[in-house]
Design a protein around this motif. Structure first.
Motif, PDB file in Angstrom:
ATOM      1  N   LEU A 176       0.866  -1.175   0.000  1.00 53.36           N
ATOM      2  CA  LEU A 176       0.000   0.000   0.000  1.00 53.36           C
ATOM      3  C   LEU A 176       0.906   1.229   0.000  1.00 53.36           C
ATOM      4  O   LEU A 176       1.785   1.354   0.846  1.00 53.36           O
ATOM      5  N   ILE A 177       0.697   2.103  -0.971  1.00 55.05           N
ATOM      6  CA  ILE A 177       1.522   3.313  -1.102  1.00 55.05           C
ATOM      7  C   ILE A 177       0.630   4.528  -0.923  1.00 55.05           C
ATOM      8  O   ILE A 177      -0.412   4.644  -1.567  1.00 55.05           O
ATOM      9  N   THR A 178       1.037   5.421  -0.032  1.00 57.77           N
ATOM     10  CA  THR A 178       0.345   6.700   0.130  1.00 57.77           C
ATOM     11  C   THR A 178       1.370   7.806  -0.094  1.00 57.77           C
ATOM     12  O   THR A 178       2.554   7.631   0.198  1.00 57.77           O
ATOM     13  N   TYR A 179       0.907   8.916  -0.608  1.00 58.94           N
ATOM     14  CA  TYR A 179       1.839  10.020  -0.851  1.00 58.94           C
ATOM     15  C   TYR A 179       1.158  11.361  -0.660  1.00 58.94           C
ATOM     16  O   TYR A 179      -0.057  11.477  -0.756  1.00 58.94           O
ATOM     17  N   ASP A 180       1.979  12.349  -0.368  1.00 59.54           N
ATOM     18  CA  ASP A 180       1.535  13.729  -0.251  1.00 59.54           C
ATOM     19  C   ASP A 180       2.577  14.564  -0.981  1.00 59.54           C
ATOM     20  O   ASP A 180       3.730  14.639  -0.541  1.00 59.54           O
ATOM     21  N   VAL A 181       2.195  15.124  -2.105  1.00 61.12           N
ATOM     22  CA  VAL A 181       3.108  15.922  -2.921  1.00 61.12           C
ATOM     23  C   VAL A 181       2.637  17.369  -2.897  1.00 61.12           C
ATOM     24  O   VAL A 181       1.475  17.657  -3.164  1.00 61.12           O
ATOM     25  N   ASN A 182       3.533  18.259  -2.552  1.00 61.92           N
ATOM     26  CA  ASN A 182       3.231  19.682  -2.492  1.00 61.92           C
ATOM     27  C   ASN A 182       3.007  20.197  -3.910  1.00 61.92           C
ATOM     28  O   ASN A 182       3.898  20.136  -4.749  1.00 61.92           O
ATOM     29  N   THR A 183       1.816  20.738  -4.174  1.00 56.59           N
ATOM     30  CA  THR A 183       1.475  21.194  -5.526  1.00 56.59           C
ATOM     31  C   THR A 183       1.337  22.713  -5.624  1.00 56.59           C
ATOM     32  O   THR A 183       0.620  23.219  -6.486  1.00 56.59           O
ATOM     33  N   GLU A 184       2.026  23.431  -4.761  1.00 50.68           N
ATOM     34  CA  GLU A 184       1.957  24.894  -4.806  1.00 50.68           C
ATOM     35  C   GLU A 184       2.708  25.482  -5.993  1.00 50.68           C
ATOM     36  O   GLU A 184       2.495  26.635  -6.347  1.00 50.68           O
ATOM     37  N   THR A 185       3.578  24.687  -6.613  1.00 53.45           N
ATOM     38  CA  THR A 185       4.337  25.147  -7.777  1.00 53.45           C
ATOM     39  C   THR A 185       4.040  24.227  -8.955  1.00 53.45           C
ATOM     40  O   THR A 185       3.526  23.120  -8.792  1.00 53.45           O
ATOM     41  N   SER A 186       4.404  24.666 -10.153  1.00 52.34           N
ATOM     42  CA  SER A 186       4.204  23.816 -11.332  1.00 52.34           C
ATOM     43  C   SER A 186       5.105  22.580 -11.258  1.00 52.34           C
ATOM     44  O   SER A 186       4.728  21.508 -11.735  1.00 52.34           O
ATOM     45  N   ALA A 187       6.279  22.728 -10.656  1.00 53.42           N
ATOM     46  CA  ALA A 187       7.168  21.571 -10.479  1.00 53.42           C
ATOM     47  C   ALA A 187       6.512  20.537  -9.568  1.00 53.42           C
ATOM     48  O   ALA A 187       6.612  19.324  -9.807  1.00 53.42           O
ATOM     49  N   GLY A 188       5.823  20.996  -8.536  1.00 51.01           N
ATOM     50  CA  GLY A 188       5.120  20.089  -7.638  1.00 51.01           C
ATOM     51  C   GLY A 188       3.991  19.356  -8.340  1.00 51.01           C
ATOM     52  O   GLY A 188       3.792  18.157  -8.143  1.00 51.01           O
ATOM     53  N   LYS A 189       3.241  20.071  -9.178  1.00 51.62           N
ATOM     54  CA  LYS A 189       2.162  19.442  -9.941  1.00 51.62           C
ATOM     55  C   LYS A 189       2.718  18.389 -10.890  1.00 51.62           C
ATOM     56  O   LYS A 189       2.120  17.324 -11.082  1.00 51.62           O
ATOM     57  N   ASN A 190       3.875  18.684 -11.458  1.00 55.05           N
ATOM     58  CA  ASN A 190       4.546  17.731 -12.346  1.00 55.05           C
ATOM     59  C   ASN A 190       4.974  16.477 -11.570  1.00 55.05           C
ATOM     60  O   ASN A 190       4.800  15.354 -12.036  1.00 55.05           O
ATOM     61  N   ARG A 191       5.539  16.680 -10.363  1.00 60.75           N
ATOM     62  CA  ARG A 191       5.949  15.536  -9.532  1.00 60.75           C
ATOM     63  C   ARG A 191       4.738  14.683  -9.165  1.00 60.75           C
ATOM     64  O   ARG A 191       4.807  13.451  -9.192  1.00 60.75           O
ATOM     65  N   LEU A 192       3.626  15.337  -8.839  1.00 64.07           N
ATOM     66  CA  LEU A 192       2.406  14.619  -8.476  1.00 64.07           C
ATOM     67  C   LEU A 192       1.961  13.703  -9.618  1.00 64.07           C
ATOM     68  O   LEU A 192       1.640  12.531  -9.401  1.00 64.07           O
ATOM     69  N   ARG A 193       1.953  14.225 -10.847  1.00 61.69           N
ATOM     70  CA  ARG A 193       1.566  13.413 -12.012  1.00 61.69           C
ATOM     71  C   ARG A 193       2.516  12.242 -12.206  1.00 61.69           C
ATOM     72  O   ARG A 193       2.093  11.128 -12.497  1.00 61.69           O
TER      73      ARG A 193
ATOM     74  N   ASP B 288      10.397  15.484  -4.002  1.00 61.26           N
ATOM     75  CA  ASP B 288      11.291  16.413  -3.324  1.00 61.26           C
ATOM     76  C   ASP B 288      11.089  16.143  -1.832  1.00 61.26           C
ATOM     77  O   ASP B 288      10.075  16.538  -1.258  1.00 61.26           O
ATOM     78  N   ASP B 289      12.033  15.449  -1.213  1.00 58.18           N
ATOM     79  CA  ASP B 289      11.822  14.999   0.173  1.00 58.18           C
ATOM     80  C   ASP B 289      11.853  16.127   1.204  1.00 58.18           C
ATOM     81  O   ASP B 289      11.633  15.882   2.378  1.00 58.18           O
ATOM     82  N   THR B 290      12.039  17.360   0.749  1.00 57.61           N
ATOM     83  CA  THR B 290      11.941  18.485   1.687  1.00 57.61           C
ATOM     84  C   THR B 290      10.497  18.978   1.831  1.00 57.61           C
ATOM     85  O   THR B 290      10.175  19.634   2.816  1.00 57.61           O
ATOM     86  N   VAL B 291       9.630  18.658   0.838  1.00 57.45           N
ATOM     87  CA  VAL B 291       8.241  19.122   0.901  1.00 57.45           C
ATOM     88  C   VAL B 291       7.214  18.017   0.614  1.00 57.45           C
ATOM     89  O   VAL B 291       6.023  18.218   0.838  1.00 57.45           O
ATOM     90  N   ASP B 292       7.645  16.873   0.109  1.00 56.45           N
ATOM     91  CA  ASP B 292       6.751  15.767  -0.239  1.00 56.45           C
ATOM     92  C   ASP B 292       7.006  14.591   0.694  1.00 56.45           C
ATOM     93  O   ASP B 292       8.034  14.536   1.370  1.00 56.45           O
ATOM     94  N   SER B 293       6.074  13.646   0.711  1.00 53.20           N
ATOM     95  CA  SER B 293       6.307  12.438   1.508  1.00 53.20           C
ATOM     96  C   SER B 293       5.679  11.216   0.848  1.00 53.20           C
ATOM     97  O   SER B 293       4.696  11.324   0.106  1.00 53.20           O
ATOM     98  N   LEU B 294       6.287  10.078   1.114  1.00 52.50           N
ATOM     99  CA  LEU B 294       5.813   8.776   0.664  1.00 52.50           C
ATOM    100  C   LEU B 294       5.719   7.861   1.872  1.00 52.50           C
ATOM    101  O   LEU B 294       6.553   7.937   2.771  1.00 52.50           O
TER     102      LEU B 294
END
Length: 109
Positions: A17-34, A73-79
């Motif tokens: 089971l994988i859960t994640y939280d990706v910061n999407t405040e920037t376009s780079a964050g939205k890209n990481r989320l996708r 980006d492990d400074t703002v995202d988590s897995l």
């Protein structure tokens, strides 16, 4: 934590089971989320917005963890990875609408 499952020469698959939280405040964050979602879709099925169930063997779980670790980006995202083992059917209870088919069921076209 022991996540290796072998029976003779046969590699046993497990539920990851994988859960994640990706910061999407920037376009780079939205890209990481996708990118995170796409990699998870390659290995399993989405059961909630940022939650995937993946039936994998040990090698696949190591590869997927490495792929996702490279994307975020492990400074703002988590897995988070939950290893539910090979007898996962007795460890998962579900209430409410279900999205799609079980990841361990065959697809017939």
């Amino acid at each position: 934590m022991d996540t290796l499952f072998f029976c003779g020469n046969e590699v046993i698959r497990m539920l990851l089971l994988i859960t994640y939280d990706v910061n999407t405040e920037t376009s780079a964050g939205k890209n990481r989320l996708r990118k995170v979602a796409k990699q998870c879709e390659n290995y399993g099925r989405r059961v909630q917005n940022s939650v995937f169930e993946c039936i994998v063997d040990q090698a696949q779980s190591v590869k997927l963890k490495a792929l996702l670790s490279e994307i975020i980006d492990d400074t703002v995202d988590s897995l988070r990875f939950y290893y539910l083992g090979s007898k996962y059917q007795t460890k998962v209870d579900h209430i409410g609408c279900d999205k799609g088919i079980d990841v361990d069921q065959p697809l017939i076209f």
